[in-house]
Design a protein around this motif. Structure first.
Motif, PDB file in Angstrom:
ATOM      1  N   GLY A   1     113.703 -49.534  -9.839  1.00 26.84           N
ATOM      2  CA  GLY A   1     112.993 -50.000 -10.849  1.00 26.84           C
ATOM      3  C   GLY A   1     112.298 -48.519 -11.734  1.00 26.84           C
ATOM      4  N   PHE A   2     112.680 -47.342 -11.122  1.00 25.11           N
ATOM      5  CA  PHE A   2     112.012 -46.237 -11.749  1.00 25.11           C
ATOM      6  C   PHE A   2     112.866 -45.946 -12.929  1.00 25.11           C
ATOM      7  N   ALA A   3     112.153 -45.495 -13.837  1.00 22.09           N
ATOM      8  CA  ALA A   3     112.897 -44.948 -15.133  1.00 22.09           C
ATOM      9  C   ALA A   3     113.471 -43.627 -14.770  1.00 22.09           C
ATOM     10  N   ILE A   4     112.703 -42.780 -14.162  1.00 22.56           N
ATOM     11  CA  ILE A   4     113.189 -41.463 -13.442  1.00 22.56           C
ATOM     12  C   ILE A   4     112.983 -41.598 -11.669  1.00 22.56           C
ATOM     13  N   MET A   5     113.926 -41.352 -11.264  1.00 21.29           N
ATOM     14  CA  MET A   5     113.886 -41.640  -9.804  1.00 21.29           C
ATOM     15  C   MET A   5     113.335 -40.145  -8.974  1.00 21.29           C
ATOM     16  N   ASN A   6     112.477 -39.478  -9.584  1.00 25.29           N
ATOM     17  CA  ASN A   6     112.057 -38.205  -9.147  1.00 25.29           C
ATOM     18  C   ASN A   6     110.662 -37.977  -9.479  1.00 25.29           C
ATOM     19  N   PRO A   7     109.766 -37.026  -8.944  1.00 24.40           N
ATOM     20  CA  PRO A   7     108.523 -36.493  -9.322  1.00 24.40           C
ATOM     21  C   PRO A   7     108.574 -35.494 -10.431  1.00 24.40           C
ATOM     22  N   THR A   8     108.979 -36.093 -11.701  1.00 23.61           N
ATOM     23  CA  THR A   8     109.045 -35.503 -12.779  1.00 23.61           C
ATOM     24  C   THR A   8     108.655 -36.193 -14.107  1.00 23.61           C
ATOM     25  N   THR A   9     108.662 -35.730 -15.284  1.00 22.44           N
ATOM     26  CA  THR A   9     108.517 -36.647 -16.446  1.00 22.44           C
ATOM     27  C   THR A   9     109.515 -36.316 -17.757  1.00 22.44           C
TER      28      THR A   9
ATOM     29  N   ALA B   1     125.615 -16.855  -6.532  1.00 27.32           N
ATOM     30  CA  ALA B   1     126.696 -17.657  -7.322  1.00 27.32           C
ATOM     31  C   ALA B   1     126.877 -16.809  -8.700  1.00 27.32           C
ATOM     32  N   GLY B   2     126.296 -15.779  -8.879  1.00 30.14           N
ATOM     33  CA  GLY B   2     126.400 -15.144 -10.270  1.00 30.14           C
ATOM     34  C   GLY B   2     125.569 -15.754 -11.376  1.00 30.14           C
ATOM     35  N   LEU B   3     124.652 -16.338 -11.134  1.00 35.66           N
ATOM     36  CA  LEU B   3     123.788 -17.296 -11.917  1.00 35.66           C
ATOM     37  C   LEU B   3     122.271 -16.421 -12.101  1.00 35.66           C
ATOM     38  N   ASP B   4     121.807 -16.634 -13.329  1.00 35.62           N
ATOM     39  CA  ASP B   4     119.936 -16.404 -13.645  1.00 35.62           C
ATOM     40  C   ASP B   4     119.510 -17.519 -13.500  1.00 35.62           C
ATOM     41  N   LEU B   5     118.192 -17.519 -12.883  1.00 38.14           N
ATOM     42  CA  LEU B   5     117.500 -18.612 -13.320  1.00 38.14           C
ATOM     43  C   LEU B   5     116.656 -18.602 -14.634  1.00 38.14           C
ATOM     44  N   ALA B   6     117.080 -19.504 -15.239  1.00 37.53           N
ATOM     45  CA  ALA B   6     116.576 -19.599 -16.787  1.00 37.53           C
ATOM     46  C   ALA B   6     115.200 -20.066 -16.586  1.00 37.53           C
ATOM     47  N   ALA B   7     114.888 -21.151 -15.698  1.00 35.52           N
ATOM     48  CA  ALA B   7     113.645 -21.830 -15.750  1.00 35.52           C
ATOM     49  C   ALA B   7     113.372 -22.593 -14.529  1.00 35.52           C
ATOM     50  N   VAL B   8     112.190 -22.605 -14.329  1.00 39.03           N
ATOM     51  CA  VAL B   8     111.770 -23.393 -12.929  1.00 39.03           C
ATOM     52  C   VAL B   8     110.754 -24.458 -13.635  1.00 39.03           C
ATOM     53  N   ILE B   9     111.030 -25.752 -13.385  1.00 40.69           N
ATOM     54  CA  ILE B   9     109.711 -26.709 -13.993  1.00 40.69           C
ATOM     55  C   ILE B   9     109.415 -27.838 -12.983  1.00 40.69           C
ATOM     56  N   ARG B  10     108.063 -27.203 -12.356  1.00 37.70           N
ATOM     57  CA  ARG B  10     107.994 -27.704 -11.035  1.00 37.70           C
ATOM     58  C   ARG B  10     107.159 -29.102 -11.423  1.00 37.70           C
ATOM     59  N   ALA B  11     107.060 -29.960 -10.263  1.00 39.30           N
ATOM     60  CA  ALA B  11     106.427 -31.236 -10.296  1.00 39.30           C
ATOM     61  C   ALA B  11     104.691 -30.741  -9.994  1.00 39.30           C
ATOM     62  N   ASP B  12     103.755 -31.406 -10.724  1.00 42.17           N
ATOM     63  CA  ASP B  12     102.632 -31.125 -10.231  1.00 42.17           C
ATOM     64  C   ASP B  12     101.971 -32.281  -9.243  1.00 42.17           C
ATOM     65  N   GLY B  13     100.751 -32.285  -8.872  1.00 39.47           N
ATOM     66  CA  GLY B  13     100.050 -33.170  -7.918  1.00 39.47           C
ATOM     67  C   GLY B  13     100.221 -34.781  -8.547  1.00 39.47           C
ATOM     68  N   ALA B  14      99.796 -34.722  -9.883  1.00 37.60           N
ATOM     69  CA  ALA B  14      99.890 -36.096 -10.488  1.00 37.60           C
ATOM     70  C   ALA B  14     101.432 -36.763 -10.361  1.00 37.60           C
ATOM     71  N   ASP B  15     102.315 -35.866 -10.775  1.00 33.90           N
ATOM     72  CA  ASP B  15     103.658 -36.195 -10.509  1.00 33.90           C
ATOM     73  C   ASP B  15     104.209 -36.882  -9.125  1.00 33.90           C
ATOM     74  N   TRP B  16     103.972 -36.173  -8.386  1.00 36.53           N
ATOM     75  CA  TRP B  16     104.168 -36.416  -6.927  1.00 36.53           C
ATOM     76  C   TRP B  16     103.434 -37.676  -6.383  1.00 36.53           C
TER      77      TRP B  16
ATOM     78  N   MET C   1     105.516 -29.436   0.588  1.00 34.74           N
ATOM     79  CA  MET C   1     106.680 -29.506  -0.224  1.00 34.74           C
ATOM     80  C   MET C   1     106.489 -29.504  -1.602  1.00 34.74           C
ATOM     81  N   ASP C   2     107.391 -28.897  -2.103  1.00 30.30           N
ATOM     82  CA  ASP C   2     107.428 -28.693  -3.854  1.00 30.30           C
ATOM     83  C   ASP C   2     108.598 -29.342  -4.293  1.00 30.30           C
ATOM     84  N   TRP C   3     108.694 -29.645  -5.538  1.00 32.18           N
ATOM     85  CA  TRP C   3     109.966 -30.185  -6.237  1.00 32.18           C
ATOM     86  C   TRP C   3     109.982 -29.519  -7.737  1.00 32.18           C
ATOM     87  N   ALA C   4     111.367 -29.054  -8.050  1.00 27.19           N
ATOM     88  CA  ALA C   4     111.260 -28.655  -9.411  1.00 27.19           C
ATOM     89  C   ALA C   4     112.657 -28.829 -10.003  1.00 27.19           C
TER      90      ALA C   4
END
Length: 245
Positions: A13-21, A172-187, A233-236
């Motif tokens: 029933g979640f709109a997004i099934m992860n700790p993000t917005t 893998a030959g990639l650059d990391l363009a962004a890391v967008i982390r979950a915060d405590g409220a997201d978790w 544990m973190d999530w991003a």
């Protein structure tokens, strides 16, 4: 209880099934270079919310791959409500068996790295779906550091550290363009939503044969979260693009 049924009960029933917005999902799409006409594939798309957000905001066309039939039906409804018909669609199948006819501009796997067996294997699978200039977005768990108590680390052997994620991307030959982390409220919101879904199911199924196992599952999730998840544990959302070297 079968895994697909458990996921549907706890997170269906979640709109997004992860700790993000939604705002963070849109930020990931922006960092991935999504724009009008971009072709996107999402592995494990759930109910289709993420592709729908990118479709509305950036005008992408998208394909979601999802194996749970109830989620596929919800994704179809989400895509119909998102805008012009035919621009977003879902294919109900095992993502490991999907082969694209032509490469995409962006491939994503948000909270679905278990399908291919971890971050590195998921990155390999997504790279097979994009052209040479394509971007990749992976939403996944990672350890905050490499100093994790062994009893916790052993419980999640496939979880990398953030630094290992960076190294995997570069290999893998990639650059990391962004890391967008979950915060405590997201978790807290994500975990609490799962607990409430389980409690609601228990209230509605007093005589179900899996009732005791569901109670054990709820308590295990809470023990993990308060015992070490909240601290270690973190999530991003990791956005990766072709490297410039």
């Amino acid at each position: 209880m079968e895994e697909h049924e458990l996921v549907s009960i706890t997170q269906g029933g979640f709109a997004i099934m992860n700790p993000t917005t939604p705002e963070k999902v849109l930020a990931a799409g922006r960092a991935a270079g999504l724009r009008e006409g971009s072709r996107v594939v999402e592995i494990g798309c759930g109910n289709g919310t993420i592709l729908a957000l990118w479709g509305r905001e950036y005008g992408v066309s998208g394909l979601g791959i999802e194996s749970r039939e109830d989620a596929c039906r919800r994704a179809e409804e989400t895509f119909r409500a998102a805008g012009p018909g035919g621009r977003l669609r879902v294919r109900c199948m095992d993502a490991r068996e999907y082969v694209s006819d032509e490469p995409f501009d962006c491939a994503a796997s948000i909270g679905a790295s278990h399908i291919h067996g971890g971050f590195a294997a998921t990155l390999d699978a997504l790279l097979d779906l994009v052209h040479d200039e394509g971007s990749v977005v992976i939403g996944d768990r990672f350890w905050r550091s490499d100093r994790i108590p062994p009893e916790f680390a052993r419980a999640w052997p496939d979880v990398p550290t953030g630094y290992e994620v960076l190294g995997t991307a570069r290999e893998a030959g990639l650059d990391l363009a962004a890391v967008i982390r979950a915060d405590g409220a997201d978790w807290d919101r994500y975990e609490s939503g799962i607990w409430q879904s389980v409690l609601s199911w228990l209230g509605a199924h007093p005589d179900h044969p899996d009732r005791d196992s569901m109670i054990d599952y709820l308590h295990r999730l809470q023990d993990e979260y308060f015992g070490y998840g909240r601290e270690y544990m973190d999530w991003a959302l990791f956005v990766m693009v072709p490297g410039f070297w």
